[in-house]
Design a protein around this motif. Structure first.
Motif, mmCIF file in Angstrom:
data_model
loop_
_atom_site.group_PDB
_atom_site.id
_atom_site.type_symbol
_atom_site.label_atom_id
_atom_site.label_comp_id
_atom_site.label_asym_id
_atom_site.label_seq_id
_atom_site.Cartn_x
_atom_site.Cartn_y
_atom_site.Cartn_z
ATOM 1 N N LEU A 384 0.875 -1.286 -0.074
ATOM 2 C CA LEU A 384 -0.104 -0.002 -0.007
ATOM 3 C C LEU A 384 0.836 1.419 -0.052
ATOM 4 O O LEU A 384 0.573 2.237 -0.561
ATOM 5 N N ALA A 385 1.956 1.127 0.761
ATOM 6 C CA ALA A 385 2.932 2.402 0.538
ATOM 7 C C ALA A 385 3.492 2.671 -0.478
ATOM 8 O O ALA A 385 3.576 3.620 -0.885
ATOM 9 N N ILE A 386 3.967 1.403 -1.314
ATOM 10 C CA ILE A 386 4.869 1.906 -2.380
ATOM 11 C C ILE A 386 3.852 2.257 -3.564
ATOM 12 O O ILE A 386 4.135 3.175 -4.487
ATOM 13 N N ILE A 387 2.628 1.728 -3.463
ATOM 14 C CA ILE A 387 1.683 2.252 -4.794
ATOM 15 C C ILE A 387 0.746 3.543 -4.308
ATOM 16 O O ILE A 387 0.327 4.185 -5.245
ATOM 17 N N GLY A 388 1.272 4.250 -3.339
ATOM 18 C CA GLY A 388 0.740 5.492 -2.951
ATOM 19 C C GLY A 388 -0.704 5.579 -2.486
ATOM 20 O O GLY A 388 -1.546 6.398 -3.024
ATOM 21 N N ILE A 389 -1.227 4.643 -1.615
ATOM 22 C CA ILE A 389 -2.411 4.788 -1.054
ATOM 23 C C ILE A 389 -2.348 5.674 0.156
ATOM 24 O O ILE A 389 -1.655 5.151 1.349
ATOM 25 N N PRO A 390 -3.024 6.463 0.381
ATOM 26 C CA PRO A 390 -3.212 7.478 1.581
ATOM 27 C C PRO A 390 -3.627 6.499 2.769
ATOM 28 O O PRO A 390 -4.636 5.812 2.510
ATOM 29 N N PRO A 391 -3.360 6.542 4.053
ATOM 30 C CA PRO A 391 -2.333 7.512 4.454
ATOM 31 C C PRO A 391 -0.849 6.755 4.506
ATOM 32 O O PRO A 391 -0.076 7.354 5.339
ATOM 33 N N PHE A 392 -0.716 5.634 3.483
ATOM 34 C CA PHE A 392 0.671 5.099 3.862
ATOM 35 C C PHE A 392 1.802 5.982 3.197
ATOM 36 O O PHE A 392 1.606 6.930 2.416
ATOM 37 N N ALA A 393 3.151 5.757 3.803
ATOM 38 C CA ALA A 393 4.124 6.662 3.709
ATOM 39 C C ALA A 393 4.272 7.103 2.019
ATOM 40 O O ALA A 393 4.386 8.224 1.793
ATOM 41 N N GLY A 394 4.078 5.873 1.086
ATOM 42 C CA GLY A 394 4.701 6.335 -0.220
ATOM 43 C C GLY A 394 3.757 7.433 -0.963
ATOM 44 O O GLY A 394 4.080 8.108 -1.757
ATOM 45 N N PHE A 395 2.558 7.327 -0.336
ATOM 46 C CA PHE A 395 1.653 8.383 -0.962
ATOM 47 C C PHE A 395 2.035 9.863 -0.673
ATOM 48 O O PHE A 395 2.123 10.636 -1.764
ATOM 49 N N TYR A 396 2.570 10.010 0.354
ATOM 50 C CA TYR A 396 2.982 11.590 0.539
ATOM 51 C C TYR A 396 4.314 11.869 -0.035
ATOM 52 O O TYR A 396 4.308 12.890 -0.804
ATOM 53 N N SER A 397 5.234 11.183 -0.196
ATOM 54 C CA SER A 397 6.393 11.311 -0.808
ATOM 55 C C SER A 397 6.148 11.242 -2.261
ATOM 56 O O SER A 397 6.524 12.284 -3.282
ATOM 57 N N LYS A 398 5.348 10.350 -3.011
ATOM 58 C CA LYS A 398 5.343 10.335 -4.364
ATOM 59 C C LYS A 398 4.364 11.377 -5.061
ATOM 60 O O LYS A 398 4.796 11.913 -5.861
ATOM 61 N N ASP A 399 3.464 11.623 -4.105
ATOM 62 C CA ASP A 399 2.466 12.870 -4.597
ATOM 63 C C ASP A 399 3.190 13.991 -4.807
ATOM 64 O O ASP A 399 3.080 14.789 -5.564
ATOM 65 N N HIS A 400 4.297 14.423 -3.907
ATOM 66 C CA HIS A 400 4.958 15.460 -3.900
ATOM 67 C C HIS A 400 5.865 15.543 -5.162
ATOM 68 O O HIS A 400 5.958 16.541 -5.594
ATOM 69 N N ILE A 401 6.239 14.326 -5.421
ATOM 70 C CA ILE A 401 7.429 14.437 -6.528
ATOM 71 C C ILE A 401 6.511 14.703 -7.793
ATOM 72 O O ILE A 401 6.898 15.371 -8.777
ATOM 73 N N ILE A 402 5.288 14.148 -7.867
ATOM 74 C CA ILE A 402 4.427 14.101 -8.994
ATOM 75 C C ILE A 402 4.028 15.857 -9.178
ATOM 76 O O ILE A 402 4.088 16.375 -10.143
ATOM 77 N N GLU A 403 3.716 16.468 -7.984
ATOM 78 C CA GLU A 403 3.460 17.875 -7.998
ATOM 79 C C GLU A 403 4.571 18.578 -8.858
ATOM 80 O O GLU A 403 4.677 19.428 -9.517
ATOM 81 N N ALA A 404 5.743 18.247 -8.154
ATOM 82 C CA ALA A 404 7.051 19.034 -8.320
ATOM 83 C C ALA A 404 7.230 18.664 -9.853
ATOM 84 O O ALA A 404 7.550 19.679 -10.619
ATOM 85 N N ALA A 405 7.158 17.514 -10.473
ATOM 86 C CA ALA A 405 7.395 17.199 -11.907
ATOM 87 C C ALA A 405 6.423 17.892 -12.468
ATOM 88 O O ALA A 405 6.902 18.324 -13.609
ATOM 89 N N LEU A 406 5.162 17.782 -12.487
ATOM 90 C CA LEU A 406 4.332 18.633 -13.153
ATOM 91 C C LEU A 406 4.657 19.938 -13.315
ATOM 92 O O LEU A 406 4.530 20.848 -14.324
ATOM 93 N N SER A 407 5.136 20.720 -12.201
ATOM 94 C CA SER A 407 5.391 22.043 -12.149
ATOM 95 C C SER A 407 6.633 22.299 -13.160
ATOM 96 O O SER A 407 6.912 23.269 -13.364
ATOM 97 N N HIS A 408 7.268 21.162 -13.256
ATOM 98 C CA HIS A 408 8.678 21.354 -14.253
ATOM 99 C C HIS A 408 8.474 21.255 -15.535
ATOM 100 O O HIS A 408 8.497 22.110 -16.335
#
Lengths: 619, 518
Positions: A384-408
């Motif tokens: 659950l964490a690696i695929i990024g389901i909230p509230p598991f850890a991967g969700f927070y880190s990956k979601d932020h990367i996606i936001e940052a990548a989209l703004s790039h």
């Protein structure tokens, strides 16, 4: 004080290796104590650092003066830099490291070389700590080589398997290419800035011409590619799974392979100064994250599938690190959460292998959730964490990367989004094939839950995998924490954040459903007739072919050509031995004088060439 | 009339104290000859051991006592220069030679006796050979030969005059030619090596002598300082000078085994008895580079812009060719020979700058390399099969299981050769590369880094073979040596580690002394 963090495991490794079998009995325990005390000291340092205001948290300790050339105005100290970035790594390395030491107690209990294994683990921890604590690139390089050494030793630990020895060699060669990049980068720094310490280089970059930061940046990227198994130096990581599973979890998932990300983030000032280098980092990250995911989706070997996943997740971190100040923090955040959830899944894989007579083929697993309850639950949390389901850890880190990548840029965003879908697909595939579907066990396999020493670390890590994200991102804590070291700029994605989260979760859901649908029935043997994508992915997307064409073949032919000049006397001797005993052969004698004559000839020719060179110079 | 002529010839001065290390070794060699003449065969070995080790100790003490700032002077009418580098080189040679002497003295690892033929005059494989071997005879002449060679080396590195340099070269080399041919095992190979070494060495000596003659013709002097002055003041026929430098360079580069004058190295290293090989790769290498350093920096120092490109070319070639051919070697001794060649290239990189750190860097490299190489050869003598040393690499598979200690120590030396940080090899490479960069030879350093990457592959391959492969059934065994070899190995390992972990003390010591007298 901070030196003790490194010294304890180093000392323990030295004792275990030098005292040999005498330490067999208490050796593993000593290793665990060394690693644990490193963690405790690190934690103490962390608390002390918290007590200081944000600007004064960097502390440099000079252990001793290592190398100095006074006339050239050059000196390198054996000095350790403790700041927010390095302490984060120290805690990750020692915490996960200690847990994996404990896990190994159970996992390696039947291995006759258990003591040596623990010595190497300690050696690795010490070298990795040196890598992240060094205050200059040269000392970092020492740690860099050290973790490399420990990694080869551990990949090839089961040397009775020829595949393990080959894998160790391969890891060595790929890493050498990367190390070459690092040594050239250090050399360039030395030539341009006259120093290799982080602070001097940071200062120097500001006033240096553009080509300097570009050159150094690209060389550092090459180094990162070697150590972090990024395209095009990725192929060794899959083979590295020949090593014992705790090693895969610690070195080839949680810590060592992330050293490249650390290097890029640590060199933030260099990359900030060169847009081209940054773009190169983003491109490499994007390629690797997709390649890794595709490979991970095609492998039936559970460890290799996880290795592909590691490559892919590090691709995320590298990509984030290439985004500049909007990404550094999230690269490290993802690195830490990944350290937890990937370690727990690797340990889970090890536990499954332990239960199935060391079988790694997922097509012969299935239905293990019924017999291995702890392993299943912890693995599922990791999933659950690696695929990024909230509230598991991967969700927070990956979601932020996606936001940052989209703004790039749109393409970086597309890559990370598509990668998220692929991740969901292959991880679902893994969970379905291993734990959920009908049992397809080998006849003599009787799966059982692993001992407490193995499940306990998995439980602890899974708690981290579940909660690390919330804890670290609460109130933007991690951004504020790392900002003084890496800098931070709030990403400004083109879409509202809620929309992005919804899109991401939809992509993930599609991946999960596709995985479930595709693997509703599983054959015991991998199907032969598959699309060319799967064929290519099963062959690691031709990573080996590429390595051979680029590295091995030219090297071999060069050696062959040069070897013509080396007419070995051994052959002459061995061939001529028979002739000698039956009376000295005139033929052999002829060939002997021929040798000296040809040697003398080359001396004379060499002399002529030297004279010519000198004359040309004088002209 | 006669009186006036006599007055114009100055009385040669002879500073006995300054020259004492050379004299002690020379005297010891003469004593050794007397031992050969007057002692019975059973007592000779013991007497030689006493003489050699005592003289080495005395000579080293003489170096240590006089090498302070006060003891730096020209001696023997300016033909011998006892300056900082001179003392350091002498000290290094004595220490490294001591380690080799310990290997010479080892007689426990081979059941037949020491590493040398029982009687060099017997026909290899003949009846007579078997008889003398059974009688337990030993060729004790090795000891005076060894000491003569050392006295030659001590003079070679301090020679401040081309003629003295030449004489020293011969005193150092002639015993080596003989020693190379005295192996107990594989004697034909050994004798072949000796002959090759001798013929090619003679050729190189001839070239050196020719170069010296041309130098004299151009500058009117053989003394380094005068040559330097002569070069600066004269401005006629530079072609003559060019030829002189090239020929002197060839004579010296042959001795250090630089490409393209290197072909003798693998054959000779492989054929010679391993203790002798360690002596050649260690002490002789130090001596040869020491001499080269002085000739180029003192005598031809004014022409640095002329000879530097030449050194660049030779250094680059040597590093690359040595490293690449070493990749293909299947024999450990031969691999180390190519390693010795490529290391020579790295040392030449340090010649790219003429300042004090550069000289220090070269000296440190020599120390680091000499000790590591003696250590590696010493370990080789312990890895044996029925027919002698086991130097075929492929047979070393799984050696780490049979003897973790020997395999680990070997790994240490291999890592040092590969220049991995925290070993002496890293300190050494770092020093010469730094020097070269400050001398503007960045391109050469790039070649050097590339070559060291290649070199790392074959060094680490040895480690991988020893630790990551299953032992072969009738593979080599590891013997336990006597105290001699144990001391040699321990000392080399210690130097390798200390020079990697705490190099600063030695760097400071050497940097402070790296000025040539002229």
């Amino acid at each position: 004080m901070i030196a003790a963090v490194i010294a304890l495991p180093a000392l323990s490794a030295a004792l275990l290796l030098s005292l040999g079998n005498r330490t067999n009995k208490f050796g593993p325990w000593m290793a665990i104590i060394a690693s644990t005390s490193s963690f405790l000291i690190g934690f103490l340092q962390f608390l002390q650092m918290l007590a200081r205001p944000a600007e004064e948290r960097t502390a440099i300790t000079t252990v001793y003066e290592w190398l100095a050339v006074p006339a050239a105005g050059f000196k390198v100290d054996f000095a350790l830099q403790l700041d927010q970035l390095s302490i984060s790594f120290v805690l990750l390395i020692t915490f996960v490291g200690t847990l994996i030491h404990i896990y190994s107690l159970g996992y390696m209990s039947h291995d006759e070389n258990q003591r040596r294994f623990f010595a190497y683990l300690n050696l690795f921890v010490a070298a990795m700590l040196l890598l992240v604590l060094a205050d200059n690139y040269l000392l970092l390089y020492v740690g860099w080589e050290g973790v490399g050494l420990a990694s080869y030793l551990l990949i090839g630990f089961w040397q009775h398997k020829p595949s393990a020895a080959v894998a160790a060699k391969k890891a060595f060669v790929a890493n050498r290419v990367g190390d070459f990049g690092l040594s050239l980068a250090i050399m360039t720094m030395f030539i341009v800035f006259g120093s290799v310490s982080f602070s001097d280089v940071n200062e120097g970059v500001a006033g240096a011409p553009a080509w300097v930061s570009l050159t150094i940046g690209l060389l550092l990227l090459l180094a990162a590619c070697g150590k972090s198994a990024q395209f095009p130096l990725q192929s060794w990581l899959l083979d590295a799974m020949e090593g014992p599973t705790p090693v895969s979890a610690l070195i080839h998932a949680a810590t060592m392979v992330t050293a490249g990300v650390y290097l890029i983030v640590r060199s933030a000032s260099i990359f900030n100064a060169s847009e081209i280098a940054q773009t190169a980092v983003v491109v490499i990250g994007a390629i690797s994250l997709l390649m890794g995911a595709i490979i991970g989706a095609a492998k039936d070997d559970i460890k290799k599938s996880l290795a592909g996943s590691t490559m892919s997740q590090i691709g995320y971190m590298v990509l984030a690190a290439g985004l500049g100040p909007i990404g550094y923090v999230f690269a490290i955040l993802h690195l830490i959460t990944h350290g937890f959830f990937k370690a727990v899944m690797f340990l889970g894989a090890g536990s499954v292998m332990h239960a199935t007579n060391d079988n790694v083929d997922m097509r012969r697993y299935g239905g293990l959730s019924k017999v291995m309850i702890f392993t299943t639950i912890t693995f599922f949390i990791g999933y659950l964490a690696i695929i990024g389901i909230p509230p598991f850890a991967g969700f927070y880190s990956k979601d932020h990367i996606i936001e940052a990548a989209l703004s790039h840029s749109w393409w970086a965003g597309a890559a990370v989004l598509f990668g998220a879908g692929l991740t969901a697909f292959y991880m679902t595939r893994m969970v379905v094939m291993t734990f959920v579907s009908k049992p397809r066990w080998e006849d003599d396999v009787h799966p059982h839950e692993s001992p407490l020493s193995m499940t306990l670390p998995m439980i602890v890590l899974s708690i981290g995998a579940a909660s690390m994200g919330i804890i670290l991102t609460n109130n933007h804590m991690f951004e504020h924490w790392l900002e003084p070291v890496t800098g931070f700029v709030e990403p400004e994605p083109p879409l509202p954040i809620q929309t992005i989260t919804i899109i991401t979760l939809s992509v993930v859901a599609i991946g999960v459903l596709a995985g479930i649908w595709q693997y509703r029935k599983i054959a015991k043997v991998a199907p032969k007739k598959v699309s060319f994508v799967v064929t290519a992915a099963r062959k690691d997307l031709y990573g080996d072919v590429m390595n051979e064409a680029l590295l091995m073949r030219p090297g071999q032919s060069l050696t062959k050509v040069l070897n013509i000049f080396d007419k070995s006397v051994i052959d002459g001797f061995v061939n001529g031995l028979g002739l000698f005993t039956g009376g000295i052969s005139s033929r052999l004698r002829k060939s002997e004088t021929g040798y000296v004559r040809s040697y003398a000839m080359s001396i004379v020719f060499g002399t002529a060439i030297l004279v010519i060179v000198l004359l040309i110079v004088r002209l | 009339m006669i009186q006036t002529v006599l007055n114009t010839i100055p009385t040669p001065s002879f500073e006995y104290a300054l020259l004492s290390p050379i004299l002690i070794m020379f005297l010891a060699a003469c004593l050794g000859v007397l031992v050969e003449a007057f002692f019975s065969i059973e007592k000779r070995r013991f007497a030689h051991l006493i003489i050699v080790f005592t003289s080495l100790l005395f000579a080293f003490s003489a170096v240590a006592l006089q090498s302070g700032p006060k003891g730096r002077a020209l001696a023997a009418s300016g033909t011998v220069a006892l300056d900082g580098p001179g003392w350091i080189l002498q000290g290094t040679i004595l220490l490294v030679a001591t380690l080799s002497a310990l290997l010479f003295a080892e007689s426990k690892v081979d059941p037949l006796g020491d590493a040398f033929a029982s009687r060099a005059s017997t026909l290899p494989g003949g009846e007579e050979e078997k008889t003398v071997t059974k009688l337990g005879w030993t060729q004790t002449e090795i000891w005076p030969l060894f000491t003569f060679s050392i006295s030659g080396m001590l003079l070679f590195v301090t020679a401040n005059d081309l003629l003295v340099l030449f004489v020293a070269l011969e005193v150092m080399s002639l015993p080596l030619y003989l020693l190379a041919g005295l192996a107990r095992r594989r004697r034909l190979l050994s004798q072949e090596a000796a002959l090759k070494y001798f013929i090619l060495g003679a050729l190189a000596s001839g070239i050196l002598l020719f170069g010296s003659a041309l130098t004299y013709a151009y500058t009117g002097s053989l003394e380094f300082g005068q040559i330097s002055n002569g070069i600066s003041s004269a401005n006629n026929s530079p072609g003559l000078l060019t030829a002189a430098i090239a020929l002197v360079a060839v004579g010296m580069l042959f001795k250090v085994g630089a490409v393209p004058f290197h072909q003798w190295v693998p054959d000779v290293y492989m054929g010679s008895p391993t203790p002798v090989t360690s002596f050649m790769a260690g002490a002789v290498k130090v001596a040869a580079f020491g001499g080269l350093l002085r000739v180029f920096y003192v005598a031809f120092g004014a022409l640095v812009w002329d000879w530097r490109p030449l050194i660049w070319v030779v250094a680059g070639l040597t590093m690359v060719v040595g490293s690449v051919i070493a990749l293909a070697q299947s024999d450990f001794k031969r691999m180390l020979a190519y390693s010795s060649i490529s290391n020579g290239g790295f040392i030449l990189v340090g010649f790219s700058a003429t300042n004090r750190p550069a000289i220090a860097a070269v000296l440190i490299y020599l120390i680091a390399y000499a000790f590591a190489t003696v250590g590696a050869f010493a370990l080789l003598t312990l890895i044996r099969e029925q027919a002698g040393e086991s130097s075929t690499l492929i047979r070393w598979k799984g050696l780490g299981k049979k003897s973790p200690l020997v395999a680990s120590l070997m790994s240490l030396f291999m890592l040092s050769f590969a220049g991995i940080p925290l070993t002496s090899g890293f300190t050494a490479k770092f020093g010469v590369f730094t020097a070269a960069i400050s001398g503007g030879a960045t391109a050469l350093v790039l070649v050097g880094v590339l070559a060291s990457v290649i070199a790392a592959v074959f060094y680490v391959r040895v480690i991988i073979l020893m630790f990551f492969s299953e032992p072969i059934p009738d593979g080599p065994f590891v013997v336990v040596p006597s105290v001699f070899t144990t001391i040699a190995i321990t000392a080399s390992a210690l130097v390798t580690i200390i020079l990697g972990l705490f190099p600063q003390v030695i760097i400071d010591l050497i940097s402070s002394a790296s000025v040539f007298l002229r």
